[in-house]
Design a protein around this motif. Structure first.
Motif, mmCIF file in Angstrom:
data_model
loop_
_atom_site.group_PDB
_atom_site.id
_atom_site.type_symbol
_atom_site.label_atom_id
_atom_site.label_comp_id
_atom_site.label_asym_id
_atom_site.label_seq_id
_atom_site.Cartn_x
_atom_site.Cartn_y
_atom_site.Cartn_z
ATOM 1 N N ALA A 144 -0.011 50.388 23.080
ATOM 2 C CA ALA A 144 -0.753 50.987 21.865
ATOM 3 C C ALA A 144 0.031 51.468 21.142
ATOM 4 C CB ALA A 144 -1.922 51.655 21.738
ATOM 5 N N ASP A 145 0.526 51.812 19.987
ATOM 6 C CA ASP A 145 1.202 52.295 18.959
ATOM 7 C C ASP A 145 0.627 53.688 19.232
ATOM 8 O OD1 ASP A 145 2.976 51.346 17.980
ATOM 9 O OD2 ASP A 145 1.423 50.224 16.328
ATOM 10 N N LEU A 146 1.050 54.881 19.271
ATOM 11 C CA LEU A 146 0.503 56.713 19.629
ATOM 12 C C LEU A 146 1.306 57.432 19.024
ATOM 13 C CD1 LEU A 146 -0.429 58.550 21.618
ATOM 14 C CD2 LEU A 146 0.770 59.061 22.738
ATOM 15 N N LEU A 147 -0.095 58.440 18.138
ATOM 16 C CA LEU A 147 0.021 59.319 17.191
ATOM 17 C C LEU A 147 -0.261 60.091 17.965
ATOM 18 C CD1 LEU A 147 1.316 60.581 14.391
ATOM 19 C CD2 LEU A 147 -0.480 59.967 12.957
ATOM 20 N N LEU A 148 0.091 61.795 17.467
ATOM 21 C CA LEU A 148 0.194 62.672 18.620
ATOM 22 C C LEU A 148 -0.184 63.690 17.307
ATOM 23 C CD1 LEU A 148 2.204 62.040 22.278
ATOM 24 C CD2 LEU A 148 -0.266 62.009 21.464
ATOM 25 N N ILE A 149 -0.606 64.867 17.621
ATOM 26 C CA ILE A 149 -1.787 65.568 16.369
ATOM 27 C C ILE A 149 -1.378 66.776 16.763
ATOM 28 C CG2 ILE A 149 -2.808 66.713 14.578
ATOM 29 C CD1 ILE A 149 -2.750 63.656 13.812
ATOM 30 N N ALA A 150 -1.271 67.904 17.196
ATOM 31 C CA ALA A 150 -1.402 68.843 17.816
ATOM 32 C C ALA A 150 -1.217 70.653 17.197
ATOM 33 C CB ALA A 150 -0.782 68.872 19.442
ATOM 34 N N ARG A 199 7.401 61.417 28.478
ATOM 35 C CA ARG A 199 6.930 59.473 29.131
ATOM 36 C C ARG A 199 6.668 58.860 28.010
ATOM 37 N NH1 ARG A 199 3.468 60.950 33.836
ATOM 38 N NH2 ARG A 199 3.423 58.757 34.351
ATOM 39 N N ARG A 200 6.976 58.191 26.937
ATOM 40 C CA ARG A 200 6.872 57.156 25.972
ATOM 41 C C ARG A 200 8.597 56.983 25.746
ATOM 42 N NH1 ARG A 200 2.684 53.421 24.999
ATOM 43 N NH2 ARG A 200 3.364 53.885 22.295
ATOM 44 N N ARG A 201 9.461 57.862 25.604
ATOM 45 C CA ARG A 201 10.043 57.879 24.843
ATOM 46 C C ARG A 201 10.655 57.250 26.149
ATOM 47 N NH1 ARG A 201 9.456 63.219 22.204
ATOM 48 N NH2 ARG A 201 8.619 62.397 19.481
ATOM 49 N N ALA A 202 10.852 58.003 27.629
ATOM 50 C CA ALA A 202 11.515 57.549 28.823
ATOM 51 C C ALA A 202 11.417 56.384 29.522
ATOM 52 C CB ALA A 202 10.714 58.602 29.726
ATOM 53 N N ALA A 203 10.667 55.675 28.726
ATOM 54 C CA ALA A 203 10.097 54.396 29.174
ATOM 55 C C ALA A 203 10.459 53.072 27.574
ATOM 56 C CB ALA A 203 8.688 54.031 28.951
ATOM 57 N N GLY A 204 10.954 53.944 26.596
ATOM 58 C CA GLY A 204 12.115 53.404 25.888
ATOM 59 C C GLY A 204 10.666 52.989 24.251
ATOM 60 N N LEU A 205 9.417 53.642 24.716
ATOM 61 C CA LEU A 205 8.210 53.294 23.815
ATOM 62 C C LEU A 205 7.891 54.001 22.656
ATOM 63 C CD1 LEU A 205 6.226 52.578 26.122
ATOM 64 C CD2 LEU A 205 7.314 51.013 25.122
ATOM 65 N N PRO A 206 8.049 53.437 21.409
ATOM 66 C CA PRO A 206 8.101 54.799 19.919
ATOM 67 C C PRO A 206 6.816 55.609 20.784
ATOM 68 C CG PRO A 206 6.635 52.564 19.450
ATOM 69 C CD PRO A 206 7.371 52.333 20.937
ATOM 70 N N VAL A 207 6.700 56.546 19.735
ATOM 71 C CA VAL A 207 5.743 57.796 19.613
ATOM 72 C C VAL A 207 5.620 58.627 18.456
ATOM 73 C CG1 VAL A 207 7.057 59.392 21.190
ATOM 74 C CG2 VAL A 207 4.860 59.492 21.300
ATOM 75 N N ARG A 208 4.726 58.883 17.837
ATOM 76 C CA ARG A 208 5.014 60.291 16.720
ATOM 77 C C ARG A 208 4.090 61.018 16.654
ATOM 78 N NH1 ARG A 208 5.701 58.976 10.221
ATOM 79 N NH2 ARG A 208 5.898 61.625 9.731
ATOM 80 N N LEU A 209 5.204 62.770 16.907
ATOM 81 C CA LEU A 209 4.120 63.469 16.715
ATOM 82 C C LEU A 209 4.011 64.495 15.681
ATOM 83 C CD1 LEU A 209 2.461 65.863 18.666
ATOM 84 C CD2 LEU A 209 5.269 66.583 19.367
#
Length: 284
Positions: A198-204, A223-233
């Motif tokens: 899944a795509d992941l958006l984090l809000i904190a 963790r996402r970036r280390a796996a080369g996966l997209p993420v937005r915070l």
């Protein structure tokens, strides 16, 4: 108005809102440890064209009274329902403990296309409240998958035995203490978001007084970036646990807990996150 509302009672108490102008995407809305159905947030998303489902995932008939060994299949059943209605993109938007549920479900269920985790944790925690057997101790996992409890971090009860004074308390330090006490369990209890398709958006918010959601969000993103996966915070240092999106009314102060931030800061974070939320939930 959001459109047509359907009150569902099986297999859980739920509300399904069908928008007047569907956009082909669907969202499951999960509240936090209140266990309530978040009708207001559900309506806001339906007004944006999303087929929106809010469910009670504990505290209802046949469910544990607390967040104790809650089967992740509960949320998979919600995915099944939206899938059966022809949704072309299925996302989960969860807040606090609901974010924990959303992340863990997406790890195990590949049909989840996106997760929006609001005030999340990066760890699987122990139960809050009793299970089906009515017991709260000894601590057990908050979650199960295929009948097996997930690895978890217990809470250090010495924090609760201490005198924290009168009035509402900030329980963030209890989670920080528990991480130090049970440091040997952190690795196995870490939520493996690198396994999510899944795509992941984090809000904190950095002023969260319930738990360190910004630190947790940064751990999840790493963790996402280390796996080369997209993420937005999306984050604000001055916001707390109760992020407020445009159109939502402020939550009243709690006589029991401090949530951190201010109404204004929480609203500013919610406003900054709103467009990223809509773009994450929408069809590509």
């Amino acid at each position: 108005m959001p459109g047509t509302a359907h009150e569902l009672s099986s297999p859980w108490e739920a509300v399904l809102l069908e928008p007047h102008t569907p956009n082909g995407a669907a969202v499951i809305v999960l509240s936090g440890s209140s266990g309530r159905i978040d009708r207001q947030r559900t309506e806001l998303l339906a007004e944006q064209g999303f087929l929106t489902l809010a469910i009670r995932w504990f505290g209802g008939p046949g469910q544990p009274a607390g967040i104790c060994e809650v089967p992740l299949e509960t949320f998979v059943a919600a995915v099944d329902l939206l899938d059966s209605r022809g949704a072309r993109r299925i996302s989960i938007l969860g807040w606090s403990k609901g974010a924990e549920a959303a992340l863990l479900t997406a790890v195990h269920e590949p049909r989840v296309d996106a997760v929006v985790a609001v005030s999340p944790t990066a760890l699987t925690w122990c139960n809050l409240g009793p299970g089906l057997d009515g017991r709260q101790r000894p601590y057990r996992s908050g979650w199960t998958w295929q009948g097996q409890p997930l690895p978890f971090v217990p809470l250090d009860d010495t924090w609760f035995e201490a005198d924290h004074g009168e009035g509402p308390v900030a329980v963030r330090s209890s989670y920080d203490l528990s991480e130090r006490t049970f440091a040997d369990r952190l690795a196995t209890a870490a939520i493996p978001v690198e396994r999510m398709s899944a795509d992941l958006l984090l809000i904190a918010g950095g002023d969260d007084e319930m738990w360190g959601s910004l630190r947790y969000a940064e751990q999840l993103a790493a963790r996402r970036r280390a796996a080369g996966l997209p993420v937005r915070l999306v984050a604000r240092a001055d916001a707390g646990h109760r992020v407020r999106f445009p159109g939502e009314t402020p939550a009243p102060p709690s006589p029991v807990y401090l949530y951190g931030g201010t109404d204004e800061a929480n609203a500013r974070l919610g406003a900054a996150a709103w467009e990223p939320i809509l773009s994450t939930l929408a069809l590509p």
